[in-house]
Design a protein around this motif. Structure first.
Motif, PDB file in Angstrom:
ATOM      1  N   GLY A   1       0.943  -1.188   0.022  1.00  0.00           N
ATOM      2  CA  GLY A   1      -0.074   0.035  -0.008  1.00  0.00           C
ATOM      3  C   GLY A   1       0.766   1.217   0.182  1.00  0.00           C
ATOM      4  O   GLY A   1       1.925   1.141   0.064  1.00  0.00           O
ATOM      5  N   LYS A   2       0.233   2.598   0.056  1.00  0.00           N
ATOM      6  CA  LYS A   2       0.969   3.830  -0.096  1.00  0.00           C
ATOM      7  C   LYS A   2       1.377   4.048   1.413  1.00  0.00           C
ATOM      8  O   LYS A   2       0.876   3.702   2.531  1.00  0.00           O
ATOM      9  CB  LYS A   2       0.155   4.808  -0.449  1.00  0.00           C
ATOM     10  CG  LYS A   2      -0.467   4.454  -1.830  1.00  0.00           C
ATOM     11  CD  LYS A   2      -1.589   5.862  -2.151  1.00  0.00           C
ATOM     12  CE  LYS A   2      -1.908   5.857  -3.650  1.00  0.00           C
ATOM     13  NZ  LYS A   2      -2.835   6.778  -4.092  1.00  0.00           N
ATOM     14  N   ASN A   3       2.500   4.639   1.647  1.00  0.00           N
ATOM     15  CA  ASN A   3       3.139   4.988   2.862  1.00  0.00           C
ATOM     16  C   ASN A   3       2.110   5.943   3.545  1.00  0.00           C
ATOM     17  O   ASN A   3       2.036   5.697   4.898  1.00  0.00           O
ATOM     18  CB  ASN A   3       4.418   5.658   2.373  1.00  0.00           C
ATOM     19  CG  ASN A   3       5.501   4.787   2.192  1.00  0.00           C
ATOM     20  OD1 ASN A   3       5.289   3.565   2.065  1.00  0.00           O
ATOM     21  ND2 ASN A   3       6.472   5.316   1.605  1.00  0.00           N
ATOM     22  N   SER A   4       1.446   6.640   3.049  1.00  0.00           N
ATOM     23  CA  SER A   4       0.324   7.550   3.846  1.00  0.00           C
ATOM     24  C   SER A   4      -0.701   6.617   4.407  1.00  0.00           C
ATOM     25  O   SER A   4      -1.117   7.287   5.506  1.00  0.00           O
ATOM     26  CB  SER A   4      -0.309   8.545   2.842  1.00  0.00           C
ATOM     27  OG  SER A   4      -0.985   7.910   1.895  1.00  0.00           O
ATOM     28  N   LEU A   5      -0.749   5.534   4.086  1.00  0.00           N
ATOM     29  CA  LEU A   5      -1.829   4.599   4.792  1.00  0.00           C
ATOM     30  C   LEU A   5      -1.267   4.232   6.035  1.00  0.00           C
ATOM     31  O   LEU A   5      -2.116   3.735   6.926  1.00  0.00           O
ATOM     32  CB  LEU A   5      -2.056   3.340   3.842  1.00  0.00           C
ATOM     33  CG  LEU A   5      -2.801   3.906   2.526  1.00  0.00           C
ATOM     34  CD1 LEU A   5      -3.243   2.538   1.766  1.00  0.00           C
ATOM     35  CD2 LEU A   5      -4.245   4.583   2.751  1.00  0.00           C
ATOM     36  N   LEU A   6      -0.014   4.250   6.460  1.00  0.00           N
ATOM     37  CA  LEU A   6       0.627   3.804   7.547  1.00  0.00           C
ATOM     38  C   LEU A   6       0.598   4.546   8.674  1.00  0.00           C
ATOM     39  O   LEU A   6       0.694   4.245   9.742  1.00  0.00           O
ATOM     40  CB  LEU A   6       1.975   3.600   7.357  1.00  0.00           C
ATOM     41  CG  LEU A   6       2.450   2.347   6.156  1.00  0.00           C
ATOM     42  CD1 LEU A   6       3.898   2.588   6.019  1.00  0.00           C
ATOM     43  CD2 LEU A   6       1.993   0.972   6.765  1.00  0.00           C
ATOM     44  N   GLY A   7      -0.069   6.003   8.357  1.00  0.00           N
ATOM     45  CA  GLY A   7      -0.193   6.681   9.400  1.00  0.00           C
ATOM     46  C   GLY A   7       0.591   8.088   9.307  1.00  0.00           C
ATOM     47  O   GLY A   7       0.669   8.412   8.027  1.00  0.00           O
ATOM     48  N   THR A   8       0.546   8.858  10.245  1.00  0.00           N
ATOM     49  CA  THR A   8       1.182  10.375  10.352  1.00  0.00           C
ATOM     50  C   THR A   8       2.583  10.157  10.158  1.00  0.00           C
ATOM     51  O   THR A   8       3.268   9.323  11.106  1.00  0.00           O
ATOM     52  CB  THR A   8       0.822  11.099  11.296  1.00  0.00           C
ATOM     53  OG1 THR A   8      -0.630  11.115  11.605  1.00  0.00           O
ATOM     54  CG2 THR A   8       1.292  12.426  11.237  1.00  0.00           C
ATOM     55  N   LYS A   9       3.257  10.798   9.095  1.00  0.00           N
ATOM     56  CA  LYS A   9       4.888  10.720   8.791  1.00  0.00           C
ATOM     57  C   LYS A   9       5.460  11.632  10.097  1.00  0.00           C
ATOM     58  O   LYS A   9       5.110  12.769  10.129  1.00  0.00           O
ATOM     59  CB  LYS A   9       5.043  11.072   7.664  1.00  0.00           C
ATOM     60  CG  LYS A   9       6.730  10.968   7.079  1.00  0.00           C
ATOM     61  CD  LYS A   9       7.063  11.457   5.850  1.00  0.00           C
ATOM     62  CE  LYS A   9       8.737  11.234   5.672  1.00  0.00           C
ATOM     63  NZ  LYS A   9       8.973  11.464   4.204  1.00  0.00           N
ATOM     64  N   LEU A  10       6.304  10.986  10.572  1.00  0.00           N
ATOM     65  CA  LEU A  10       7.147  11.840  11.795  1.00  0.00           C
ATOM     66  C   LEU A  10       8.400  12.609  10.899  1.00  0.00           C
ATOM     67  O   LEU A  10       8.610  12.256  10.036  1.00  0.00           O
ATOM     68  CB  LEU A  10       7.775  10.635  12.741  1.00  0.00           C
ATOM     69  CG  LEU A  10       6.748   9.921  13.405  1.00  0.00           C
ATOM     70  CD1 LEU A  10       7.442   8.865  14.241  1.00  0.00           C
ATOM     71  CD2 LEU A  10       5.773  10.539  14.204  1.00  0.00           C
ATOM     72  N   PRO A  11       8.576  13.957  11.652  1.00  0.00           N
ATOM     73  CA  PRO A  11       9.425  14.667  11.152  1.00  0.00           C
ATOM     74  C   PRO A  11      11.093  14.173  11.341  1.00  0.00           C
ATOM     75  O   PRO A  11      11.660  14.726  10.263  1.00  0.00           O
ATOM     76  CB  PRO A  11       9.260  15.832  11.939  1.00  0.00           C
ATOM     77  CG  PRO A  11       8.914  15.528  13.253  1.00  0.00           C
ATOM     78  CD  PRO A  11       7.914  14.295  13.017  1.00  0.00           C
ATOM     79  N   GLU A  12      11.233  12.975  11.936  1.00  0.00           N
ATOM     80  CA  GLU A  12      12.825  12.757  11.982  1.00  0.00           C
ATOM     81  C   GLU A  12      12.725  11.058  11.735  1.00  0.00           C
ATOM     82  O   GLU A  12      11.907  10.587  11.324  1.00  0.00           O
ATOM     83  CB  GLU A  12      13.045  12.510  13.646  1.00  0.00           C
ATOM     84  CG  GLU A  12      12.296  11.724  14.144  1.00  0.00           C
ATOM     85  CD  GLU A  12      12.281  11.573  15.727  1.00  0.00           C
ATOM     86  OE1 GLU A  12      11.722  10.869  16.519  1.00  0.00           O
ATOM     87  OE2 GLU A  12      13.469  12.131  16.199  1.00  0.00           O
ATOM     88  N   ALA A  13      14.035  11.046  10.846  1.00  0.00           N
ATOM     89  CA  ALA A  13      14.246   9.589  10.502  1.00  0.00           C
ATOM     90  C   ALA A  13      14.967   8.966  11.462  1.00  0.00           C
ATOM     91  O   ALA A  13      15.612   9.464  12.450  1.00  0.00           O
ATOM     92  CB  ALA A  13      15.438   9.872   9.369  1.00  0.00           C
TER      93      ALA A  13
END
Length: 220
Positions: free
Chosen positions: A91-103
């Protein structure tokens, strides 16, 4: 007389249609329940597929993005963080939740194995369920890490292999190429912030790779 017959047939027809509708609705309802149960069981298996069960992570599978690292955490802080894998995610990464600002960085403990195991950097996505009190951080390898891995060597000389890997190779009477497994351990470099519960893995992650080894020619 004809009218009475027609009304009688009409009543039977209505009852027949009503019975079919009831069967369809009941069947659909049951099917919906079974479907949900199957989905729940599938998710449970995914969530429970922990590193303790796998013992190790196949880095090649992780790099090919057949696996995604998952960290399950408890919003109520009643249990420790549990690292696992999600297999076959497309699936798309956006479906995994909210992207965090840090790697998130995983750094190998052993400097001697860096020719086969680079430092790994992940984009982190946080999903949580306040009602159930659980959260999931999904770690997806960055493009930079995928590029770094693509530049690593997959073939090496026998005398450059660690002793534990040499023991898995067979003696041969001619120069040939064999496969053997190498492994190393990674540490989470820093806590993961930006989630409901600050995550810091206490147990190192063991990752493995299959390497082509050029065997020396045995002199008769």
């Amino acid at each position: 007389m004809t009218r009475m017959k027609f009304e009688k047939k009409y009543r039977f027809m209505c009852l027949f249609i009503a019975a079919i509708i009831c069967i369809v609705l009941t069947g659909a309802g049951r099917g919906h329940v079974i479907s949900n149960e199957r989905i729940d069981k599938t998710l449970d298996k995914t969530m429970l597929l922990s590193i303790e069960d796998k013992k190790e992570i196949d880095l090649d599978a992780l790099i090919s993005q057949k696996w995604i690292l998952r960290i399950n955490y408890d919003l109520k802080k009643q249990s420790k963080e549990n690292l696992g894998v999600l297999q076959g995610y497309t699936g798309k990464n956006s479906l995994l939740g909210t992207k965090l600002p840090e790697a998130v960085a995983f750094i190998t403990q052993d400097g001697e194995t860096q020719e086969w195991f680079p430092s790994l950097y992940f984009d982190a996505y946080d999903w949580f369920d306040e009602e159930k009190g659980i959260g999931i951080v999904s770690l997806v390898l960055t493009k930079e890490s995928l590029l770094a891995f693509g530049q690593l060597q997959d073939t090496t000389l026998f005398n450059e292999m660690p002793d534990y890997a040499k023991s898995n190779l067979k003696d041969c009477d001619s120069r040939s190429i064999q496969k053997t497994q190498v492994y190393t351990k990674y540490d989470l470099q820093m806590p993961i912030h930006g989630v409901k519960s600050i995550i810091k893995l206490s147990v190192p992650i063991e990752m493995t790779r299959n390497i082509n080894v050029i065997m020396p020619e045995i002199i008769q």
